[in-house]
Design an enzyme around this catalytic site. Structure first.
Site, PDB file in Angstrom:
ATOM      1  N   CYS A 131       0.953  -1.533  15.616  1.00 20.63           N
ATOM      2  CA  CYS A 131       0.981  -1.371  14.162  1.00 20.63           C
ATOM      3  C   CYS A 131       0.381  -2.571  13.448  1.00 20.63           C
ATOM      4  O   CYS A 131       0.763  -3.716  13.694  1.00 20.63           O
ATOM      5  CB  CYS A 131       2.431  -1.178  13.726  1.00 20.63           C
ATOM      6  SG  CYS A 131       2.649  -1.154  11.944  1.00 20.63           S
ATOM      7  N   CYS A 156       3.364   8.750   0.900  1.00 21.72           N
ATOM      8  CA  CYS A 156       3.972   7.867   1.896  1.00 21.72           C
ATOM      9  C   CYS A 156       4.172   6.498   1.238  1.00 21.72           C
ATOM     10  O   CYS A 156       3.199   5.871   0.815  1.00 21.72           O
ATOM     11  CB  CYS A 156       3.028   7.773   3.102  1.00 21.72           C
ATOM     12  SG  CYS A 156       3.556   6.592   4.339  1.00 21.72           S
ATOM     13  N   CYS A 196      -1.161   6.350   9.966  1.00 25.82           N
ATOM     14  CA  CYS A 196       0.106   5.760  10.386  1.00 25.82           C
ATOM     15  C   CYS A 196      -0.136   4.543  11.284  1.00 25.82           C
ATOM     16  O   CYS A 196      -0.943   4.604  12.200  1.00 25.82           O
ATOM     17  CB  CYS A 196       0.885   6.819  11.148  1.00 25.82           C
ATOM     18  SG  CYS A 196       2.522   6.308  11.511  1.00 25.82           S
ATOM     19  N   CYS A 242       5.973  -3.946  15.898  1.00 28.53           N
ATOM     20  CA  CYS A 242       5.574  -2.914  16.869  1.00 28.53           C
ATOM     21  C   CYS A 242       4.136  -3.217  17.282  1.00 28.53           C
ATOM     22  O   CYS A 242       3.289  -3.531  16.439  1.00 28.53           O
ATOM     23  CB  CYS A 242       5.678  -1.523  16.257  1.00 28.53           C
ATOM     24  SG  CYS A 242       7.376  -1.120  15.788  1.00 28.53           S
ATOM     25  N   GLU A 293       0.832  -1.216   0.000  1.00 28.79           N
ATOM     26  CA  GLU A 293       0.000   0.000   0.000  1.00 28.79           C
ATOM     27  C   GLU A 293       0.862   1.259   0.000  1.00 28.79           C
ATOM     28  O   GLU A 293       1.969   1.263   0.544  1.00 28.79           O
ATOM     29  CB  GLU A 293      -0.909  -0.009   1.235  1.00 28.79           C
ATOM     30  CG  GLU A 293      -1.949  -1.118   1.143  1.00 28.79           C
ATOM     31  CD  GLU A 293      -2.830  -1.255   2.378  1.00 28.79           C
ATOM     32  OE1 GLU A 293      -3.889  -1.880   2.263  1.00 28.79           O
ATOM     33  OE2 GLU A 293      -2.471  -0.742   3.459  1.00 28.79           O
ATOM     34  N   CYS A 335       6.296  -6.362   7.702  1.00 26.45           N
ATOM     35  CA  CYS A 335       7.424  -5.809   8.459  1.00 26.45           C
ATOM     36  C   CYS A 335       7.820  -6.808   9.539  1.00 26.45           C
ATOM     37  O   CYS A 335       6.948  -7.394  10.188  1.00 26.45           O
ATOM     38  CB  CYS A 335       7.026  -4.478   9.099  1.00 26.45           C
ATOM     39  SG  CYS A 335       8.390  -3.717  10.011  1.00 26.45           S
TER      40      CYS A 335
HETATM   41  S1  SF4 Z   1       5.605   0.742  13.015  1.00 23.45           S
HETATM   42 FE1  SF4 Z   1       4.954  -1.043  11.841  1.00 23.45          FE
HETATM   43  S2  SF4 Z   1       5.882  -0.815   9.833  1.00 23.45           S
HETATM   44 FE2  SF4 Z   1       6.952   0.600  11.227  1.00 23.45          FE
HETATM   45  S3  SF4 Z   1       8.705  -0.592  12.009  1.00 23.45           S
HETATM   46 FE3  SF4 Z   1       7.059  -0.922  13.480  1.00 23.45          FE
HETATM   47  S4  SF4 Z   1       6.026  -2.814  12.774  1.00 23.45           S
HETATM   48 FE4  SF4 Z   1       7.296  -2.056  11.077  1.00 23.45          FE
END
Ligand code: SF4
Length: 367
Positions: free
Chosen positions: A121, A107, A337, A118, A94, A114
């Site tokens: 996220c 963006c 975000c 986190c 995306e 990933c």
């Molecule tokens: S916020 Fe999401 S995309 Fe960014 S580093 Fe952490 S897990 Fe990865």
């Protein structure tokens, strides 16, 4: 099975010059091709009319020109648009366009999924599928530019989409070099921002290679809270991260580090947190972007009340920190975000949650 040809967009302009030299072609041919591909957005060799018929045929045999196809574009009520794009191997990612009065920011993603997990996220909940190639990073710009309304152009780039850019530097650096090349996209380096969650050993490497802005996803002022929100903190704790940032050359109030801080109710939104932030960032030319959390199904966090957010900001402002309370853009289309994740991945996660998969139980952070 037919073997895929290399994509020409995987070569930054200098590398393309070298590659064509191996074929006995002069350097100016690379400049012509770069102009067609990026400045004019032409991907059909037959339309590159100053290249000559034989050369066009040779190049068409050697290279692919498209890395991504745009599948869908969703529009938010606040003007933000999210594009879902598909790569040649079927991978889906995306990109988000955020129009503002004085700029239009794109963006971009750097990985499919990933690995950094986190806890706030949605992308992190997907895990990593693979790194994006240079051409796939650049094609997000081209495909989203084609989808813009007449008269709008992309003026700013942020590497803050899916993935951790510093874990994909071999593709991110050539992509940035192409973006800022005057013959290609011609974006001013000061309008390009690369974000990191704190991959400390790669920060200096990035800035030595490309003169972009650096954004750091901070989100907490203590290791105890950051270990939960950004698990990479266990490997590179705050003291190490901030110590490395302090050593970076060329920082000043005109060239600050941008810090991103997602404000979460009862987690990192207290007056004590704001005071700690002032303390740990002292001496670093910094701009702090505070963004209230967007609640979504993959994370157990919520935004604080407006009163709590404003009290938090008050402490920062009185402490002399250059800081802005931003509104989350595109939250109604999951484009804010930390919300980027494919709908199918969301659905898989919710199905697992419904049947009580114990590996998906969210970890509540320390307050
Ligand atoms: S916020 Fe999401 S995309 Fe960014 S580093 Fe952490 S897990 Fe990865």
């Amino acid at each position: 099975m037919t073997e895929l040809r290399p994509n020409i967009k995987d070569f930054e302009p200098a590398a393309l010059r070298e590659r064509l030299k191996q074929e006995g072609l002069p350097g100016y041919r690379a400049d012509q091709i770069v102009g067609w591909l990026y400045a004019r957005g032409v991907e059909d060799w037959e339309e590159m009319t100053d290249l000559g018929q034989d050369l066009r045929r040779t190049l068409a045999d050697m290279f692919e020109t498209r890395a991504l196809e745009l599948e869908t574009v969703q529009h938010s009520i606040d003007g933000t648009s999210k594009g879902t794009l598909r790569a040649r191997d079927g991978a889906v990612l995306e990109a988000v366009v955020i129009p503002e009065e004085d700029r239009t920011t794109l963006c971009v993603s750097t990985q499919v999924g990933c690995p950094l997990a986190c806890s706030f996220c949605a992308t992190g909940a997907m895990g990593l599928t693979r790194n994006l190639t240079t051409g796939e990073i650049l094609d997000q710009f081209i495909r989203m530019r084609e989808a813009l309304p007449e008269g709008r152009s992309i003026t700013n780039l942020v590497f803050m989409g899916m993935g951790e850019p510093l874990l994909n530097l071999p593709n991110v650096i050539p992509a940035v070099r192409t973006l800022v090349d005057p013959k290609a996209f011609g974006i001013a380096p000061r309008r390009v921002t690369v974000s990191t969650s704190g991959v400390v050993p790669r920060i200096a490497e990035l800035l030595e290679e490309v003169p972009v802005n650096l954004a750091v996803s901070l989100h907490a002022a203590t290791d105890e809270v950051r270990d939960v929100l950004v698990p990479l903190n266990k490997k590179f704790p705050l003291s190490e991260l901030l110590g490395a940032l302090r050593k970076l050359p060329r920082l000043s109030r005109r060239h600050p580090i941008f810090f991103e801080y997602t404000l979460m109710e009862g987690v990192n939104d207290s007056v004590a947190d704001a005071r700690r932030l002032l303390k740990i960032l002292a001496g670093i030319p910094a701009k702090l972007n505070v963004i209230p959390m967007n609640a979504h199904p993959d994370a157990p966090y919520r935004p604080p009340s407006a009163e709590v957010a404003s009290r938090f900001m008050g402490v920062l402002v009185r402490g002399g920190m250059v800081s802005t309370l931003r509104r989350a853009r595109g939250s109604d289309i999951d484009a804010a975000c930390g919300q980027l994740a494919l709908r199918e991945a969301h659905d898989q996660l919710s199905r697992k949650a419904e049947i009580g998969d114990p590996t998906e139980a969210p970890t509540k952070p320390a307050a």
